[in-house]
Design a protein around this motif. Structure first.
Motif, PDB file in Angstrom:
ATOM      1  N   PHE A 184       0.890  -1.316  -0.052  1.00  0.00           N
ATOM      2  CA  PHE A 184      -0.084  -0.048  -0.106  1.00  0.00           C
ATOM      3  C   PHE A 184       0.863   1.313   0.144  1.00  0.00           C
ATOM      4  N   GLY A 185       2.134   1.073  -0.499  1.00  0.00           N
ATOM      5  CA  GLY A 185       2.874   2.574  -0.727  1.00  0.00           C
ATOM      6  C   GLY A 185       3.632   2.607   0.563  1.00  0.00           C
ATOM      7  N   LYS A 186       4.228   3.935   0.720  1.00  0.00           N
ATOM      8  CA  LYS A 186       5.309   4.195   1.640  1.00  0.00           C
ATOM      9  C   LYS A 186       4.656   4.239   2.950  1.00  0.00           C
ATOM     10  N   THR A 187       5.661   3.979   3.947  1.00  0.00           N
ATOM     11  CA  THR A 187       5.069   3.764   5.466  1.00  0.00           C
ATOM     12  C   THR A 187       5.423   5.442   5.983  1.00  0.00           C
ATOM     13  N   SER A 188       5.386   6.337   5.405  1.00  0.00           N
ATOM     14  CA  SER A 188       5.489   7.782   5.600  1.00  0.00           C
ATOM     15  C   SER A 188       4.263   8.261   6.573  1.00  0.00           C
ATOM     16  N   VAL A 189       3.215   7.721   6.278  1.00  0.00           N
ATOM     17  CA  VAL A 189       1.822   7.878   6.890  1.00  0.00           C
ATOM     18  C   VAL A 189       2.041   7.261   8.370  1.00  0.00           C
ATOM     19  N   LEU A 190       2.848   6.683   8.505  1.00  0.00           N
ATOM     20  CA  LEU A 190       2.956   5.849   9.949  1.00  0.00           C
ATOM     21  C   LEU A 190       4.206   6.538  10.604  1.00  0.00           C
ATOM     22  N   ASN A 191       4.718   7.535  10.112  1.00  0.00           N
ATOM     23  CA  ASN A 191       5.664   8.491  10.825  1.00  0.00           C
ATOM     24  C   ASN A 191       6.912   7.539  10.923  1.00  0.00           C
ATOM     25  N   GLN A 192       7.289   6.713   9.802  1.00  0.00           N
ATOM     26  CA  GLN A 192       8.411   5.889   9.846  1.00  0.00           C
ATOM     27  C   GLN A 192       9.180   6.168   8.396  1.00  0.00           C
ATOM     28  N   GLU A 193      10.535   6.084   8.651  1.00  0.00           N
ATOM     29  CA  GLU A 193      11.150   6.346   7.422  1.00  0.00           C
ATOM     30  C   GLU A 193      11.371   5.078   6.757  1.00  0.00           C
ATOM     31  N   GLY A 194      11.919   5.335   5.519  1.00  0.00           N
ATOM     32  CA  GLY A 194      12.167   4.233   4.511  1.00  0.00           C
ATOM     33  C   GLY A 194      11.088   4.024   3.546  1.00  0.00           C
ATOM     34  N   ASP A 195      11.236   3.218   2.407  1.00  0.00           N
ATOM     35  CA  ASP A 195      10.395   3.004   1.495  1.00  0.00           C
ATOM     36  C   ASP A 195       9.493   1.891   1.550  1.00  0.00           C
ATOM     37  N   GLU A 196       9.578   0.996   2.451  1.00  0.00           N
ATOM     38  CA  GLU A 196       8.948  -0.404   2.508  1.00  0.00           C
ATOM     39  C   GLU A 196       7.485  -0.197   2.617  1.00  0.00           C
ATOM     40  N   PRO A 197       6.772  -0.879   1.708  1.00  0.00           N
ATOM     41  CA  PRO A 197       5.336  -0.588   1.672  1.00  0.00           C
ATOM     42  C   PRO A 197       4.637  -1.358   2.839  1.00  0.00           C
ATOM     43  N   LEU A 198       3.517  -0.806   3.362  1.00  0.00           N
ATOM     44  CA  LEU A 198       2.725  -1.602   4.214  1.00  0.00           C
ATOM     45  C   LEU A 198       2.014  -2.724   3.194  1.00  0.00           C
ATOM     46  N   ILE A 199       2.132  -4.121   4.047  1.00  0.00           N
ATOM     47  CA  ILE A 199       1.789  -5.465   3.250  1.00  0.00           C
ATOM     48  C   ILE A 199       0.495  -6.213   4.049  1.00  0.00           C
ATOM     49  N   ALA A 200      -0.659  -6.463   3.506  1.00  0.00           N
ATOM     50  CA  ALA A 200      -1.538  -7.227   4.029  1.00  0.00           C
ATOM     51  C   ALA A 200      -1.526  -8.338   3.540  1.00  0.00           C
ATOM     52  N   ASN A 201      -1.975  -9.192   4.381  1.00  0.00           N
ATOM     53  CA  ASN A 201      -2.237 -10.734   4.032  1.00  0.00           C
ATOM     54  C   ASN A 201      -3.408 -11.391   4.817  1.00  0.00           C
ATOM     55  N   TRP A 202      -4.276 -12.283   3.893  1.00  0.00           N
ATOM     56  CA  TRP A 202      -5.168 -13.045   4.653  1.00  0.00           C
ATOM     57  C   TRP A 202      -4.553 -14.168   5.414  1.00  0.00           C
ATOM     58  N   ARG A 203      -4.410 -14.166   6.593  1.00  0.00           N
ATOM     59  CA  ARG A 203      -3.807 -15.278   7.130  1.00  0.00           C
ATOM     60  C   ARG A 203      -4.745 -16.625   7.375  1.00  0.00           C
ATOM     61  N   ASP A 204      -6.104 -16.368   7.374  1.00  0.00           N
ATOM     62  CA  ASP A 204      -6.987 -17.308   7.261  1.00  0.00           C
ATOM     63  C   ASP A 204      -8.317 -16.462   6.789  1.00  0.00           C
ATOM     64  N   GLU A 205      -9.560 -17.509   6.844  1.00  0.00           N
ATOM     65  CA  GLU A 205     -10.670 -16.702   6.078  1.00  0.00           C
ATOM     66  C   GLU A 205     -11.419 -15.856   6.985  1.00  0.00           C
ATOM     67  N   MET A 206     -10.700 -15.310   8.176  1.00  0.00           N
ATOM     68  CA  MET A 206     -11.363 -14.461   9.031  1.00  0.00           C
ATOM     69  C   MET A 206     -10.398 -13.263   9.350  1.00  0.00           C
ATOM     70  N   THR A 207      -8.976 -13.519   9.266  1.00  0.00           N
ATOM     71  CA  THR A 207      -8.004 -12.782   9.661  1.00  0.00           C
ATOM     72  C   THR A 207      -7.082 -12.081   8.644  1.00  0.00           C
ATOM     73  N   VAL A 208      -7.024 -10.669   8.739  1.00  0.00           N
ATOM     74  CA  VAL A 208      -5.963  -9.905   7.739  1.00  0.00           C
ATOM     75  C   VAL A 208      -4.932  -9.219   8.712  1.00  0.00           C
ATOM     76  N   GLU A 209      -4.012  -9.545   8.472  1.00  0.00           N
ATOM     77  CA  GLU A 209      -2.536  -9.029   9.048  1.00  0.00           C
ATOM     78  C   GLU A 209      -1.811  -7.917   8.222  1.00  0.00           C
ATOM     79  N   VAL A 210      -1.410  -6.905   8.893  1.00  0.00           N
ATOM     80  CA  VAL A 210      -0.997  -5.709   8.502  1.00  0.00           C
ATOM     81  C   VAL A 210       0.510  -5.340   8.873  1.00  0.00           C
ATOM     82  N   SER A 211       1.536  -5.318   8.104  1.00  0.00           N
ATOM     83  CA  SER A 211       2.741  -5.174   8.493  1.00  0.00           C
ATOM     84  C   SER A 211       3.206  -4.298   7.825  1.00  0.00           C
ATOM     85  N   PRO A 212       4.238  -3.175   8.543  1.00  0.00           N
ATOM     86  CA  PRO A 212       4.061  -2.886  10.000  1.00  0.00           C
ATOM     87  C   PRO A 212       2.595  -2.490  10.364  1.00  0.00           C
ATOM     88  N   THR A 213       2.127  -3.050  11.614  1.00  0.00           N
ATOM     89  CA  THR A 213       0.728  -2.825  12.056  1.00  0.00           C
ATOM     90  C   THR A 213       0.562  -1.379  12.352  1.00  0.00           C
TER      91      THR A 213
END
Length: 255
Positions: A184-213
């Protein structure tokens, strides 16, 4: 409308329901992302209400005769869509000027509108620039960095909600909608440095994990949808088939 096509059905999620999910995501973001507690409720209101212009459209869904699928938010007739965006912005403005400014800025940033050379896009941008100038007078002094941060929070919540709406629960990363496979783009919205995007994953049929949270804690919410049978659309027409399909509830845990 947000649409997922299955073999014999269309999953149909009303746009304002997607926005409601956006708002549930927003209230669980870490408080420091809002900068000032005094702005938090205004920003959350903007996020909950940003798609309210779709309420009237989604009440009477229409079929795309070319694709034989329901029109959804991407391919809906352009001029009508822009007009309803402005109806929604106006309704937000009647309640909360700063929220309306954020919603206006959000839609004005869409590349097809911002860079459009057609008369509908040009008129939209001109009218929203005038609205934004008017709203600045009502809002009072706002730091541009804060406005930018709040706009990015709206975009983040929009993306995370669309991730949940547009992907089948439990889907593997390689089978996700292509919009989301690289994050989902850069982490600047989270007040973090760097260009790593937020990543979401469906861990199972009910759970979405977002990193960095971005969340202050894990939370559970719900998404209302209709699973409309293609055979019913052929037999009854889309509008009747949609309204005669009982709504269902999908529980989602974000962490």
């Amino acid at each position: 409308m947000v649409i997922r096509e299955q073999v014999e059905h269309f999953i149909m999620i009303e746009q304002h329901e997607h926005a409601r999910l956006c708002g549930d995501i927003a209230i669980n973001l870490k408080s420091e992302y809002f900068f000032h507690e005094s702005d938090r409720q205004d920003v959350i209101y903007a996020i909950y209400e940003h798609d309210r212009g779709w309420i009237r459209i989604d009440a009477d869904p229409i079929l795309n005769e070319v694709s034989q699928a329901p029109y959804y938010f991407v391919d809906y007739p352009y001029a009508v869509k822009l007009k309803m965006y402005q109806v929604g912005i106006q309704e937000v403005e009647e309640v909360n000027p700063y929220a309306a400014y954020l919603v206006s800025y959000h839609f004005s940033s869409f590349p097809d509108i911002k860079n459009g050379k057609d008369p509908f896009s040009i008129a939209f941008i001109q009218e929203e620039i005038c609205r934004q100038e008017r709203l600045k007078e009502k809002m009072g002094a706002k730091d541009e960095s804060e406005i930018s941060q709040h706009y990015l929070l709206l975009q983040l919540c929009d993306d995370l909600s669309l991730y949940a709406c547009m992907n089948e629960p439990g889907v593997s990363k390689e089978k996700e909608h292509p919009w989301f496979q690289k994050g989902f783009g850069k982490t600047s919205v989270l007040n973090q440095e760097g260009d790593e995007p937020l990543i979401a994953n469906w861990r199972d049929e009910m759970t979405v994990e977002v990193s960095p949270t971005p969340f202050s804690r894990s939370f559970e919410t719900e998404l209302c949808y209709r699973r409309v049978a293609k055979k019913d659309i052929q037999k009854k027409g889309l509008n009747r088939a949609f309204h005669e399909t009982e709504p269902a509830i999908q529980k989602i845990i974000f962490k």
